[in-house]
Design a protein around this motif. Structure first.
Motif, PDB file in Angstrom:
ATOM      1  N   HIS A 163      89.765 -18.278  45.458  1.00 49.99           N
ATOM      2  CA  HIS A 163      90.637 -17.834  46.556  1.00 49.99           C
ATOM      3  C   HIS A 163      89.828 -17.616  47.838  1.00 49.99           C
ATOM      4  O   HIS A 163      90.261 -17.988  48.926  1.00 49.99           O
ATOM      5  N   ASP A 189      88.916 -20.897  49.430  1.00 42.13           N
ATOM      6  CA  ASP A 189      90.085 -21.502  50.082  1.00 42.13           C
ATOM      7  C   ASP A 189      90.439 -20.780  51.378  1.00 42.13           C
ATOM      8  O   ASP A 189      90.815 -21.414  52.367  1.00 42.13           O
ATOM      9  N   SER A 232      99.847 -11.561  45.709  1.00 39.19           N
ATOM     10  CA  SER A 232     100.111 -12.973  45.464  1.00 39.19           C
ATOM     11  C   SER A 232      99.592 -13.804  46.634  1.00 39.19           C
ATOM     12  O   SER A 232      99.446 -13.296  47.755  1.00 39.19           O
ATOM     13  N   GLY A 233      99.343 -15.090  46.359  1.00 41.16           N
ATOM     14  CA  GLY A 233      98.971 -16.016  47.426  1.00 41.16           C
ATOM     15  C   GLY A 233     100.066 -16.059  48.488  1.00 41.16           C
ATOM     16  O   GLY A 233      99.824 -16.500  49.608  1.00 41.16           O
ATOM     17  N   PHE A 234     101.255 -15.587  48.129  1.00 40.61           N
ATOM     18  CA  PHE A 234     102.349 -15.504  49.092  1.00 40.61           C
ATOM     19  C   PHE A 234     101.964 -14.596  50.270  1.00 40.61           C
ATOM     20  O   PHE A 234     102.544 -14.664  51.338  1.00 40.61           O
ATOM     21  N   ARG A 294     100.069 -18.561  56.229  1.00 33.89           N
ATOM     22  CA  ARG A 294     101.243 -18.395  57.110  1.00 33.89           C
ATOM     23  C   ARG A 294     100.882 -18.747  58.552  1.00 33.89           C
ATOM     24  O   ARG A 294     101.679 -19.345  59.279  1.00 33.89           O
ATOM     25  N   ARG A 317     100.078 -28.300  48.181  1.00 33.34           N
ATOM     26  CA  ARG A 317     101.181 -27.492  47.623  1.00 33.34           C
ATOM     27  C   ARG A 317     101.572 -28.018  46.235  1.00 33.34           C
ATOM     28  O   ARG A 317     101.799 -27.242  45.308  1.00 33.34           O
ATOM     29  N   HIS A 329      98.821 -27.274  43.690  1.00 31.23           N
ATOM     30  CA  HIS A 329      98.861 -25.846  43.355  1.00 31.23           C
ATOM     31  C   HIS A 329      99.968 -25.578  42.344  1.00 31.23           C
ATOM     32  O   HIS A 329      99.758 -24.904  41.334  1.00 31.23           O
ATOM     33  N   GLY A 376     106.448 -15.267  39.456  1.00 32.79           N
ATOM     34  CA  GLY A 376     105.134 -15.045  40.064  1.00 32.79           C
ATOM     35  C   GLY A 376     104.835 -13.570  40.247  1.00 32.79           C
ATOM     36  O   GLY A 376     105.754 -12.741  40.263  1.00 32.79           O
ATOM     37  N   GLY A 402     104.066 -12.251  42.840  1.00 34.97           N
ATOM     38  CA  GLY A 402     104.711 -11.872  44.102  1.00 34.97           C
ATOM     39  C   GLY A 402     106.217 -11.742  43.969  1.00 34.97           C
ATOM     40  O   GLY A 402     106.897 -11.339  44.908  1.00 34.97           O
ATOM     41  N   SER A 409     108.455 -14.288  43.095  1.00 32.54           N
ATOM     42  CA  SER A 409     109.290 -15.489  43.314  1.00 32.54           C
ATOM     43  C   SER A 409     109.606 -16.156  41.974  1.00 32.54           C
ATOM     44  O   SER A 409     109.125 -15.725  40.930  1.00 32.54           O
ATOM     45  N   TYR A 435     109.865 -22.196  42.916  1.00 33.39           N
ATOM     46  CA  TYR A 435     109.739 -21.888  44.336  1.00 33.39           C
ATOM     47  C   TYR A 435     108.663 -22.773  44.981  1.00 33.39           C
ATOM     48  O   TYR A 435     108.881 -23.360  46.048  1.00 33.39           O
TER      49      TYR A 435
HETATM   50  C1  HEM Z   1      95.721 -18.999  38.218  1.00 30.04           C
HETATM   51  C2  HEM Z   1      95.758 -19.186  39.520  1.00 30.04           C
HETATM   52  C3  HEM Z   1      96.994 -19.068  40.345  1.00 30.04           C
HETATM   53  C4  HEM Z   1      98.278 -18.789  39.977  1.00 30.04           C
HETATM   54  C5  HEM Z   1      98.824 -18.515  38.592  1.00 30.04           C
HETATM   55  C6  HEM Z   1      99.073 -18.794  41.183  1.00 30.04           C
HETATM   56  C7  HEM Z   1     100.425 -18.553  41.227  1.00 30.04           C
HETATM   57  C8  HEM Z   1     101.196 -18.516  42.359  1.00 30.04           C
HETATM   58  C9  HEM Z   1     102.617 -18.264  42.389  1.00 30.04           C
HETATM   59  C10 HEM Z   1     103.496 -18.048  41.182  1.00 30.04           C
HETATM   60  C11 HEM Z   1     103.006 -18.264  43.681  1.00 30.04           C
HETATM   61  C12 HEM Z   1     104.427 -18.031  44.238  1.00 30.04           C
HETATM   62  C13 HEM Z   1     104.542 -16.663  44.828  1.00 30.04           C
HETATM   63  C14 HEM Z   1     104.630 -15.594  43.771  1.00 30.04           C
HETATM   64  O1  HEM Z   1     105.729 -15.332  43.276  1.00 30.04           O
HETATM   65  O2  HEM Z   1     103.586 -15.029  43.439  1.00 30.04           O
HETATM   66  C15 HEM Z   1     101.841 -18.545  44.487  1.00 30.04           C
HETATM   67  C16 HEM Z   1     101.835 -18.659  45.849  1.00 30.04           C
HETATM   68  C17 HEM Z   1     100.732 -19.036  46.575  1.00 30.04           C
HETATM   69  N1  HEM Z   1      99.472 -19.262  46.108  1.00 30.04           N
HETATM   70 FE1  HEM Z   1      98.867 -19.238  44.172  1.00 30.04          FE
HETATM   71  N2  HEM Z   1      98.283 -19.110  42.244  1.00 30.04           N
HETATM   72  C18 HEM Z   1      96.999 -19.281  41.786  1.00 30.04           C
HETATM   73  C19 HEM Z   1      95.888 -19.627  42.539  1.00 30.04           C
HETATM   74  C20 HEM Z   1      95.901 -19.844  43.888  1.00 30.04           C
HETATM   75  C21 HEM Z   1      94.768 -20.254  44.677  1.00 30.04           C
HETATM   76  C22 HEM Z   1      93.342 -20.537  44.171  1.00 30.04           C
HETATM   77  C23 HEM Z   1      95.178 -20.333  45.957  1.00 30.04           C
HETATM   78  C24 HEM Z   1      94.322 -20.720  47.127  1.00 30.04           C
HETATM   79  C25 HEM Z   1      94.343 -20.054  48.254  1.00 30.04           C
HETATM   80  C26 HEM Z   1      96.575 -19.990  45.990  1.00 30.04           C
HETATM   81  C27 HEM Z   1      97.360 -19.942  47.127  1.00 30.04           C
HETATM   82  C28 HEM Z   1      98.682 -19.625  47.153  1.00 30.04           C
HETATM   83  C29 HEM Z   1      99.474 -19.633  48.363  1.00 30.04           C
HETATM   84  C30 HEM Z   1      98.986 -19.990  49.769  1.00 30.04           C
HETATM   85  C31 HEM Z   1     100.762 -19.267  47.997  1.00 30.04           C
HETATM   86  C32 HEM Z   1     101.973 -19.168  48.921  1.00 30.04           C
HETATM   87  C33 HEM Z   1     102.768 -20.467  48.821  1.00 30.04           C
HETATM   88  C34 HEM Z   1     103.998 -20.445  49.738  1.00 30.04           C
HETATM   89  O3  HEM Z   1     104.687 -19.433  49.810  1.00 30.04           O
HETATM   90  O4  HEM Z   1     104.254 -21.475  50.371  1.00 30.04           O
HETATM   91  N3  HEM Z   1      96.983 -19.710  44.711  1.00 30.04           N
HETATM   92  N4  HEM Z   1     100.753 -18.694  43.648  1.00 30.04           N
END
Ligand code: HEM
Length: 383
Positions: A43, A46, A117-119, A125, A306, A309, A322, A324, A326, A331
């Motif tokens: 993370h 990134d 969350s990455g959210f 954003r 996207r 991911h 998630g 977060g 979602s 989503y």
């Molecule tokens: C095991 C690793 C990961 C899992 C299980 C995961 C899971 C998720 C999930 C489920 C969401 C949707 C929002 C929510 O409900 O939480 C999300 C959003 C996001 N994640 Fe990850 N993620 C992981 C790793 C990463 C990594 C390494 C990055 C790099 C920065 C990342 C960046 C993001 C971003 C930018 C969003 C927002 C997407 C949007 O709303 O357009 N994630 N992630």
């Protein structure tokens, strides 16, 4: 003036500071297993790529926001857009390393994150906002009233993440707006928006383009009938589809889908994109053509990020909700499908004609098509 003290590698790169940032919310990194440290490191890497992406997007935006865009500066913008693409490609590759973590390994520390969350990635954003993704184009998240609410602290108070995104929302124009204004000013058949009779020149180019489409569809239909031995009903269906596509092209070039007050701007913009893309072998349109490619390439890399991911998430957590809040993968797949910024440039892909059907260029010398260098009277394109 005193010369700066020579720095060591560890001072300049701030290595010690950097290596002390991987403990998450624990007192010490020793409390964390390798999976969790890897999760944090990826993370962080990134987020650093996102930082570089923002710098390059600002540089490109600042160039296109100028009232006159010098042609010799376009190479710099092409390079910036290419760097954005490479950053997203590299970030996508990190998901391979993330996938080395099995579902059960992740579940050992996942609860710690909730509701983080990455959210809540403010830089992601910021990138979207700076590119020009509008609020009403965002996909509803679920239990959050808006993506801005998700950036508040747990007690609802403002956070540095929220401040960052709010500041970016004020940082106008967006890249989409700046590029559109620049492309809109493109000389079409030697005519600029302030040239008397410009609207008629633009309309005539659009009319010729549509005539090219009629020939294209006729050719395609005849070819299909010849090689596929279509039954009359199938032929009719195919003909109707081609007619529908032709009508779609007409409506697009007439900008019937946009509000009446924006129609004239949008019509010229759409024709300008086709003009540049169809005549990119002309010296003056070569760099603008590469800008168009760069924008498409960079948005494509972001969409691929996207999608990549989403597939990594599906592999690690399946279809669960998630952290977060979602719908998780569902989503994320929606964002990969629907978040498009440079829609006008994407739309032109459907309309471009093969070279032999493109309208001939009037005033080719205007665009630098001369034996002598510097033959173009225009020092700038689109501006
Ligand atoms: C095991 C690793 C990961 C899992 C299980 C995961 C899971 C998720 C999930 C489920 C969401 C949707 C929002 C929510 O409900 O939480 C999300 C959003 C996001 N994640 Fe990850 N993620 C992981 C790793 C990463 C990594 C390494 C990055 C790099 C920065 C990342 C960046 C993001 C971003 C930018 C969003 C927002 C997407 C949007 O709303 O357009 N994630 N992630």
């Amino acid at each position: 003036m005193a010369r700066p003290r020579p720095a060591s590698y560890w001072e300049y790169i701030r290595v010690e500071d950097l290596l002390h940032l991987q403990n998450g919310v624990a007192e010490s990194e020793r409390e964390l297993g390798n999976d969790e440290v890897r999760f944090i490191v990826i993370h962080q890497i990134d987020e650093l790529w996102f930082k570089l992406v923002l710098r390059e997007l600002v540089a490109a935006r600042d160039l296109f926001a100028r009232p006159l865009v010098p042609e010799d500066a376009l190479a710099g913008a092409v390079a910036s857009l290419h760097r954005v693409t490479v950053c997203f490609e590299l970030a996508s590759q990190h998901f391979r390393l993330m996938e080395t973590m099995r579902t059960q390994d992740y579940l050992t520390f996942r609860d710690k994150l909730n509701p983080a969350s990455g959210f809540q990635s403010a830089q992601m954003r910021e990138i979207e906002v700076l590119l020009g993704l509008a609020d009403d184009e965002r996909i509803p998240f679920g239990n959050e009233s808006s993506y801005l609410d998700a950036l508040k602290s747990h007690d609802g108070s403002p956070s540095p993440a929220l401040a960052r995104v709010l500041a970016r929302r004020q940082d106008l124009p967006t890249l989409k707006q700046a590029v559109a204004a620049w492309l809109h000013r493109t000389p079409i058949q030697g005519s600029t928006p302030d040239t008397p009779g410009d609207e008629a020149v633009v309309a005539d180019y659009a009319r010729q383009y549509l005539a090219g489409h009629e020939v294209l569809y006729q050719r395609a239909l005849e070819h299909a009938v010849r090689v596929q031995a279509l039954a009359p009903a199938d032929r009719e269906r195919l003909e109707a589809r081609y007619r529908g596509q032709l009508e779609g092209a007409r409506r697009h070039l007439a900008a019937e889908d946009v509000a009446p007050e924006q129609r004239a701007f949008c019509r010229r913009l759409r024709v300008a994109i086709l003009f540049v893309d169809s005549n990119r072998t002309l010296p003056l349109l070569s760099w603008p053509g590469q800008i168009i490619d760069g924008l498409i390439e960079c948005e494509q890399a972001m969409l691929a990020f996207r999608q990549r991911h989403a597939r990594m998430v599906e592999r690690v957590i399946g279809r669960r909700i998630g952290t977060g809040g979602s719908d998780g993968v569902a989503y994320l797949d929606q964002t990969a499908l629907k978040y498009r910024v440079f829609t006008e440039i994407w739309a032109a892909r459907t309309l471009l004609l093969p070279p032999d059907l493109c309208p001939p260029v009037a005033k080719a010398t205007f665009y630098g098509l001369t034996a002598t260098t510097g033959g173009s009277p225009a020092a700038t394109t689109g501006g």
